[in-house]
Structures are given as C-alpha cells and as structure tokens.
Design an enzyme around this catalytic site. Structure first.
Site, PDB file in Angstrom:
ATOM      1  N   ASP A 280      30.657  12.962   8.297  1.00 22.87           N
ATOM      2  CA  ASP A 280      31.365  12.985   7.013  1.00 22.87           C
ATOM      3  C   ASP A 280      30.416  12.699   5.843  1.00 22.87           C
ATOM      4  OD1 ASP A 280      33.517  13.283   5.367  1.00 22.87           O
ATOM      5  OD2 ASP A 280      34.379  11.312   5.748  1.00 22.87           O
TER       6      ASP A 280
ATOM      7  N   ASN B  80      29.238  15.274   3.531  1.00 19.94           N
ATOM      8  CA  ASN B  80      28.425  16.394   3.038  1.00 19.94           C
ATOM      9  C   ASN B  80      28.752  16.736   1.583  1.00 19.94           C
ATOM     10  OD1 ASN B  80      27.402  16.599   5.596  1.00 19.94           O
ATOM     11  ND2 ASN B  80      28.623  18.392   6.175  1.00 19.94           N
TER      12      ASN B  80
ATOM     13  N   HIS C  36      26.919  21.028   3.255  1.00 22.66           N
ATOM     14  CA  HIS C  36      27.134  21.463   4.642  1.00 22.66           C
ATOM     15  C   HIS C  36      25.837  22.027   5.235  1.00 22.66           C
ATOM     16  CE1 HIS C  36      31.267  20.486   4.234  1.00 22.66           C
ATOM     17  NE2 HIS C  36      31.570  21.496   3.434  1.00 22.66           N
TER      18      HIS C  36
ATOM     19  N   LEU D 179      20.676  17.466  27.601  1.00 20.80           N
ATOM     20  CA  LEU D 179      21.736  16.965  26.717  1.00 20.80           C
ATOM     21  C   LEU D 179      22.937  17.927  26.685  1.00 20.80           C
ATOM     22  CD1 LEU D 179      22.521  14.973  24.275  1.00 20.80           C
ATOM     23  CD2 LEU D 179      21.593  16.754  22.804  1.00 20.80           C
TER      24      LEU D 179
ATOM     25  N   ILE E 162      39.838   7.416  12.441  1.00 23.10           N
ATOM     26  CA  ILE E 162      39.524   8.361  13.533  1.00 23.10           C
ATOM     27  C   ILE E 162      39.847   9.804  13.121  1.00 23.10           C
ATOM     28  CG2 ILE E 162      39.984   8.895  15.971  1.00 23.10           C
ATOM     29  CD1 ILE E 162      39.184   6.163  16.248  1.00 23.10           C
TER      30      ILE E 162
HETATM   31  C1  FPP Z   1      32.610  16.721   6.477  1.00 23.79           C
HETATM   32  O1  FPP Z   1      32.038  16.447   5.204  1.00 23.79           O
HETATM   33  C2  FPP Z   1      31.895  17.809   7.156  1.00 23.79           C
HETATM   34  C3  FPP Z   1      32.465  18.984   7.611  1.00 23.79           C
HETATM   35  C4  FPP Z   1      33.899  19.293   7.472  1.00 23.79           C
HETATM   36  C5  FPP Z   1      31.642  20.043   8.236  1.00 23.79           C
HETATM   37  C6  FPP Z   1      30.543  19.549   9.136  1.00 23.79           C
HETATM   38  C7  FPP Z   1      29.862  20.713   9.734  1.00 23.79           C
HETATM   39  C8  FPP Z   1      28.503  20.820   9.884  1.00 23.79           C
HETATM   40  C9  FPP Z   1      27.554  19.756   9.493  1.00 23.79           C
HETATM   41  C10 FPP Z   1      27.967  22.068  10.515  1.00 23.79           C
HETATM   42  C11 FPP Z   1      27.857  21.949  12.019  1.00 23.79           C
HETATM   43  C12 FPP Z   1      27.427  23.256  12.567  1.00 23.79           C
HETATM   44  C13 FPP Z   1      27.514  23.623  13.870  1.00 23.79           C
HETATM   45  C14 FPP Z   1      27.096  24.981  14.268  1.00 23.79           C
HETATM   46  C15 FPP Z   1      27.979  22.706  14.915  1.00 23.79           C
HETATM   47  P1  FPP Z   1      32.986  16.566   3.920  1.00 23.79           P
HETATM   48  O2  FPP Z   1      32.937  17.958   3.426  1.00 23.79           O
HETATM   49  O3  FPP Z   1      34.352  16.065   4.278  1.00 23.79           O
HETATM   50  O4  FPP Z   1      32.287  15.583   2.919  1.00 23.79           O
HETATM   51  P2  FPP Z   1      33.015  14.701   1.797  1.00 23.79           P
HETATM   52  O5  FPP Z   1      33.893  13.711   2.507  1.00 23.79           O
HETATM   53  O6  FPP Z   1      31.868  14.046   1.080  1.00 23.79           O
HETATM   54  O7  FPP Z   1      33.780  15.653   0.915  1.00 23.79           O
END
Ligand code: FPP
Length: 242
Positions: A12, A14, A29, A123, A187
């Site tokens: 979380d 991004n 992301h 892994l 969760i």
């Molecule tokens: C949450 O941050 C993150 C996500 C919903 C996406 C996470 C996905 C990846 C990192 C890509 C993974 C790729 C593969 C191929 C497995 P948010 O957007 O909720 O952040 P915020 O809470 O700051 O808004």
C-alpha cells in the site's frame, strides 16, 4: 533466528508516494513494480519459501476506470518483462483470485507465466489478483457444498481441514508473517481464514520505499515474536526445550 516460511504482503502507498513527488498515481504503481522486483531478488537471496502479494483486490475495480486500465497494462508489461528472470531464478509464479474477469491478454500472460515456472522449486511467488478473503471462503464453501450434493462428503465430515483444503494456496502453509506498508492497520479483505495465527506487521513506509533493509526489519521483528497458537508461554517453552 526463525525465518517466516510464508509472507503475505499488502503493497500500500503507491498513490501517496506519487502524490508526494507531484507525479500521477500510475508512476507510484510503476515504482511499486520495481520495489516488488527488488523484494523478490532479496527473498531469493534469503531463501524464503513463499511470498503472496496483494496486487488487485475485488474492491479495486471501484477505482477510476483510467487507473484500473493502467494497472491492467502494468500487470501485463511487468509479467512479460519479468517472467524469464523469475524463471531463471527458479521462482514459481502462481495467481490466486478470479482471473475470468481479466482481459484475455492478461489471462494469457498469467497462464503463460504459471506454466513456464510450474516446475520451479525455489521461491513461490503468489499474486493475489481479483482476490478477496471472502471470495476465497465462498468458493471453498461452494466446493464443499457440491461434494455434499454429489454424496462424496457427509455434512458431519465438514471440518477445518476440509474447508482449508478448498481455499486458494491450500498447498501452502498459512502465512506466518503479514506485512502492510503505507500506514493503515487493517487486513482489507486479504487472507481472512488463513491469517488466524499470522503475526501482523504494519509500517508507515510507503510501498515504493520498502527496501531490503525494511524487509529484514520485518523478519527480525517476526523472529522475536513468541508464537503461542493458544497455548501458555510455559507450554511453548516446554515444547521448545523438548
Ligand atoms: C496500493 O497502493 C497498490 C495497488 C492497488 C497496486 C499494487 C500493484 C503493484 C505494485 C504491481 C504488482 C505487479 C505484478 C505483476 C504482481 P494505493 O494505490 O492504494 O496507494 P495509496 O493508498 O497511497 O493511494
């Protein structure tokens, strides 16, 4: 030091990471994918058994359409560019969740990455995509119900083992460590049944900033936890001394 065998991660933060840098959410992301790549490299080095990351929850479809589309494109490009390296590193990739809702292009990438790496025994990288803990329990119950309907299972044979055997990742140990970055302490419909005895670790660090030092901090924290599984501290000490 007791290492966790199975780590479940909510990546979380991004969006907030991108915002803090004046960038669009998708840049967060993209940075998140880079972090995941480095984390996997480090997990391979540490010889961890399994990591399950929450990439897209059932609820994430409610995000703005543009962000969902960009996330889907990112999954495809990340899989296409990383799968060979994952394979070379003996990583076994598995997706959990209802993949039927994804485009056929993404479903193909998912299927190809799974079949390429199916015989790897390093892994296990599990990706929860269009997954939710409640969805998982419902699909397990449907499977139990259909066995009852076909008379291969009696109602009084339903027990924890039966239900657990129908859940996603039934072949894995339940996660022993759960990590959530980004400061929220919940969760969020990730593993529900499987986290009954999981140690929960929350950090303020936003996912793109979560590096190998942070991972080791979480593992150190885990190794100092006393896991009692409902027993008294004295009983636990006794078992350890046997
Ligand atoms: C949450 O941050 C993150 C996500 C919903 C996406 C996470 C996905 C990846 C990192 C890509 C993974 C790729 C593969 C191929 C497995 P948010 O957007 O909720 O952040 P915020 O809470 O700051 O808004």
């Amino acid at each position: 030091m007791t290492k966790p065998e199975h780590i479940a991660i909510i990546m979380d933060g991004n969006g907030r990471w991108a915002k803090s840098k004046g960038l669009p959410r998708v840049a967060g992301h993209r940075a998140g994918v880079k972090t995941l790549r480095k984390l996997i490299e480090h997990a391979v080095k540490l010889r961890l058994n399994a990591i399950t990351v929450f990439a897209f929850s059932t609820e994430n479809w409610q995000r703005p359409e543009k962000e969902v589309d960009l996330l889907m494109d990112l999954f495809i490009s990340a899989l296409e560019s990383e799968v060979e390296d994952l394979h070379k590193n003996n990583v076994k990739v598995t997706f959990i969740g209802d993949r039927s809702a994804f485009s056929s292009k993404l479903q193909n990438s998912i299927n190809q990455s799974e079949s390429l790496t199916i015989n790897n025994n390093g892994l296990s990288l599990n990706v929860a995509a269009n997954y939710s803990g409640r969805w998982d329990i419902i699909q397990a119950l449907q499977s139990v119900a259909s066995e009852i309907k076909s008379n291969t299972l009696a109602i009084d044979e339903i027990n924890e083992l039966q239900v657990a055997s129908k859940l996603s990742l039934a072949n894995h140990k339940d996660p022993d460590l759960f990590i959530r970055t980004g400061g929220e302490q919940r969760i969020s419909n990730y593993f529900l049944w499987q986290t009954a005895y999981t140690e929960l670790y929350f950090t303020e660090t936003l996912w793109p900033d979560f590096d190998s030092t942070q991972l080791e901090l979480a593992i150190d924290w885990f190794s100092n936890r006393e896991r009692r599984f409902g027993k008294t501290p004295e009983q636990v000490a006794q078992t350890q001394n046997q």
